[in-house]
Design a protein around this motif. Structure first.
Motif, PDB file in Angstrom:
ATOM      1  N   ASP A   1       0.905  -1.312   0.042  1.00 47.45           N
ATOM      2  CA  ASP A   1      -0.064   0.128   0.237  1.00 47.45           C
ATOM      3  C   ASP A   1       0.848   1.272  -0.148  1.00 47.45           C
ATOM      4  N   TYR A   2       1.549   1.727  -1.232  1.00 43.75           N
ATOM      5  CA  TYR A   2       2.206   2.680  -1.405  1.00 43.75           C
ATOM      6  C   TYR A   2       1.540   4.097  -0.845  1.00 43.75           C
ATOM      7  N   LYS A   3       0.196   3.984  -1.201  1.00 41.61           N
ATOM      8  CA  LYS A   3      -0.610   5.341  -0.877  1.00 41.61           C
ATOM      9  C   LYS A   3      -0.676   5.489   0.759  1.00 41.61           C
ATOM     10  N   LYS A   4      -0.907   4.526   1.327  1.00 43.85           N
ATOM     11  CA  LYS A   4      -0.789   4.646   2.808  1.00 43.85           C
ATOM     12  C   LYS A   4       0.540   5.122   3.476  1.00 43.85           C
ATOM     13  N   GLU A   5       1.394   4.350   2.853  1.00 50.58           N
ATOM     14  CA  GLU A   5       2.794   4.856   3.393  1.00 50.58           C
ATOM     15  C   GLU A   5       3.091   6.062   3.051  1.00 50.58           C
ATOM     16  N   ALA A   6       2.758   6.682   1.863  1.00 48.53           N
ATOM     17  CA  ALA A   6       3.021   7.954   1.447  1.00 48.53           C
ATOM     18  C   ALA A   6       2.357   8.916   2.446  1.00 48.53           C
ATOM     19  N   GLU A   7       1.134   8.618   2.839  1.00 54.25           N
ATOM     20  CA  GLU A   7       0.201   9.270   3.934  1.00 54.25           C
ATOM     21  C   GLU A   7       1.024   9.213   5.096  1.00 54.25           C
ATOM     22  N   GLN A   8       1.791   8.303   5.365  1.00 52.67           N
ATOM     23  CA  GLN A   8       2.638   8.149   6.656  1.00 52.67           C
ATOM     24  C   GLN A   8       3.697   9.092   6.624  1.00 52.67           C
ATOM     25  N   ILE A   9       4.342   9.237   5.606  1.00 52.10           N
ATOM     26  CA  ILE A   9       5.501  10.187   5.344  1.00 52.10           C
ATOM     27  C   ILE A   9       5.170  11.596   5.222  1.00 52.10           C
ATOM     28  N   ASP A  10       4.080  11.942   4.737  1.00 51.37           N
ATOM     29  CA  ASP A  10       3.392  13.166   4.624  1.00 51.37           C
ATOM     30  C   ASP A  10       2.949  13.478   6.233  1.00 51.37           C
ATOM     31  N   PHE A  11       2.304  12.675   6.895  1.00 50.64           N
ATOM     32  CA  PHE A  11       2.274  13.119   8.197  1.00 50.64           C
ATOM     33  C   PHE A  11       3.365  13.288   9.205  1.00 50.64           C
ATOM     34  N   LEU A  12       4.338  12.401   9.120  1.00 50.97           N
ATOM     35  CA  LEU A  12       5.574  12.622   9.819  1.00 50.97           C
ATOM     36  C   LEU A  12       6.239  14.053   9.251  1.00 50.97           C
ATOM     37  N   LEU A  13       6.192  14.105   8.235  1.00 55.79           N
ATOM     38  CA  LEU A  13       6.943  15.438   7.781  1.00 55.79           C
ATOM     39  C   LEU A  13       6.199  16.794   8.239  1.00 55.79           C
TER      40      LEU A  13
ATOM     41  N   ASP B   1       7.372   7.905  -4.514  1.00 59.99           N
ATOM     42  CA  ASP B   1       7.404   9.337  -5.084  1.00 59.99           C
ATOM     43  C   ASP B   1       6.019   9.728  -5.596  1.00 59.99           C
ATOM     44  N   ILE B   2       5.541   8.918  -6.542  1.00 56.30           N
ATOM     45  CA  ILE B   2       4.361   9.356  -7.226  1.00 56.30           C
ATOM     46  C   ILE B   2       3.225   9.756  -6.456  1.00 56.30           C
ATOM     47  N   GLU B   3       3.008   9.400  -5.446  1.00 55.30           N
ATOM     48  CA  GLU B   3       2.003   9.588  -4.117  1.00 55.30           C
ATOM     49  C   GLU B   3       2.313  10.759  -3.590  1.00 55.30           C
ATOM     50  N   LEU B   4       3.328  10.999  -3.279  1.00 58.32           N
ATOM     51  CA  LEU B   4       3.661  12.244  -2.820  1.00 58.32           C
ATOM     52  C   LEU B   4       3.712  13.403  -3.686  1.00 58.32           C
TER      53      LEU B   4
ATOM     54  N   CYS C   1       6.824   1.386  12.238  1.00 59.34           N
ATOM     55  CA  CYS C   1       6.475   1.775  10.724  1.00 59.34           C
ATOM     56  C   CYS C   1       4.780   1.228  10.557  1.00 59.34           C
ATOM     57  N   ASN C   2       4.241   0.307  11.159  1.00 59.35           N
ATOM     58  CA  ASN C   2       3.221   0.131  11.348  1.00 59.35           C
ATOM     59  C   ASN C   2       2.020   0.943  11.780  1.00 59.35           C
ATOM     60  N   THR C   3       2.389   1.360  13.096  1.00 63.38           N
ATOM     61  CA  THR C   3       1.469   1.955  13.839  1.00 63.38           C
ATOM     62  C   THR C   3       1.714   3.699  14.121  1.00 63.38           C
ATOM     63  N   LEU C   4       2.955   3.782  13.786  1.00 65.59           N
ATOM     64  CA  LEU C   4       3.487   5.353  14.020  1.00 65.59           C
ATOM     65  C   LEU C   4       3.506   5.546  15.480  1.00 65.59           C
ATOM     66  N   LYS C   5       3.492   4.502  16.434  1.00 68.49           N
ATOM     67  CA  LYS C   5       3.787   4.528  18.071  1.00 68.49           C
ATOM     68  C   LYS C   5       4.948   4.160  18.388  1.00 68.49           C
ATOM     69  N   GLU C   6       5.145   4.519  19.473  1.00 68.10           N
ATOM     70  CA  GLU C   6       6.672   3.964  20.051  1.00 68.10           C
ATOM     71  C   GLU C   6       7.018   2.637  19.876  1.00 68.10           C
ATOM     72  N   THR C   7       8.010   2.455  19.471  1.00 64.24           N
ATOM     73  CA  THR C   7       8.616   1.078  19.051  1.00 64.24           C
ATOM     74  C   THR C   7       8.752   0.174  20.251  1.00 64.24           C
ATOM     75  N   ASN C   8       8.509  -1.052  20.252  1.00 63.78           N
ATOM     76  CA  ASN C   8       8.731  -2.007  21.301  1.00 63.78           C
ATOM     77  C   ASN C   8       9.432  -3.276  20.606  1.00 63.78           C
ATOM     78  N   TYR C   9       9.454  -4.613  21.285  1.00 62.55           N
ATOM     79  CA  TYR C   9      10.078  -5.623  20.918  1.00 62.55           C
ATOM     80  C   TYR C   9       9.272  -6.388  19.725  1.00 62.55           C
ATOM     81  N   ASN C  10       8.105  -6.009  19.454  1.00 58.11           N
ATOM     82  CA  ASN C  10       7.546  -6.431  18.279  1.00 58.11           C
ATOM     83  C   ASN C  10       7.574  -5.685  17.105  1.00 58.11           C
ATOM     84  N   SER C  11       8.314  -4.455  17.085  1.00 62.75           N
ATOM     85  CA  SER C  11       8.610  -3.783  16.138  1.00 62.75           C
ATOM     86  C   SER C  11       9.709  -4.119  15.031  1.00 62.75           C
TER      87      SER C  11
END
Length: 252
Positions: A19-31, A52-55, A232-242
């Motif tokens: 899901d490139y669109k979803k990941e690009a939305e994550q990047i947009d949020f983080l930026l 890049d296309i999605e961004l 990367c999946n949750t955009l929350k704090e990392t843990n031992y399942n990340s």
């Protein structure tokens, strides 16, 4: 550093469910969360250009580099299919010399994990720093050590097909504890549906997993301040399942 060779030709088929669109939305949020009015971005290891296309569709000004000619050839086709002007060039992120400054450097789908040695990581980080304005954002993802060592890599098999081909990919991992590197040994069986001819290709992709303290030190050495790292999946704090983590750093 040409890693994707024959594998490049089948890359889009294997990752068509990504899901490139979803990941690009994550990047947009983080930026937007960590950056300051980011508009211009260069993508280190842009691959087939789908992030890049999605961004670009979101309004960012994108440029990209990749060390694989075959991947860039696919990227150019993807840009053309989307009626978007492509701005990509072949370059190794370790040795890239930017000729202007950007608001952000992104490096996605574990490109930094392909930098197996400390020296390669330092070279890549220095290239990113030279490409950034002061205060610019460096955002990348990596295999995350705590998660990798909690849920060790195993043999995985994936089957995909289209109208012309049926593909079976076998990924067998080999772990190296002294270097924090996993050799992912790919064997791909390709069956042509029209001719019934089958061939196979083999490639090894060596992936390094990282821990926050080492990346914080390497970033500081190359002119960055580490701001945060998130799952990367949750955009929350990392843990031992990340298994994977975004790292966000600021050019200082």
């Amino acid at each position: 550093m040409e890693v994707f060779q024959d594998y490049s030709y089948y890359y889009n088929l294997f990752y068509r469910d990504k899901d490139y669109k979803k990941e690009a939305e994550q990047i947009d949020f983080l930026l937007k969360e960590y950056g300051n009015n980011v508009k211009t971005i260069i993508s280190f290891g842009c691959g087939t250009g789908k992030h890049d296309i999605e961004l670009l569709k979101m309004g960012y000004c994108m440029e990209g580099i990749d060390a694989s000619k075959t991947m860039l050839d696919i990227a150019k086709k993807n840009f053309k299919e989307n009626n978007i002007e492509e701005k990509v060039e072949i370059a190794d992120i370790r040795f890239f010399e930017a000729h202007k400054y950007y608001d952000a450097v992104i490096s996605l789908f574990h490109v930094i994990s392909y930098q197996n040695s400390n020296e390669d990581v330092l070279k890549s980080f220095r290239s990113a720093r030279k490409a950034l304005k002061n205060g610019g954002i460096f955002l990348f993802d990596v295999w995350y050590g705590p998660g990798v060592l909690t849920d060790l890599p195993i043999v995985r098999v994936k089957e995909v097909e289209d109208k012309e081909r049926r593909l079976i990919r076998i990924a067998q991992p080999l772990l190296h504890d002294k270097t924090n590197v996993v050799d992912v040994c790919y064997e791909i069986l390709i069956s042509d549906k029209n001719t019934n001819i089958t061939k196979n290709i083999k490639e090894t992709h060596s992936m390094r997993y990282f821990f926050r303290p080492e990346l914080e030190m390497l970033l500081a050495e190359t002119g960055f301040e580490l701001i945060d790292n998130l799952d990367c999946n949750t955009l929350k704090e990392t843990n031992y399942n990340s298994w994977t983590s975004y790292f966000i750093a600021k050019a200082v």
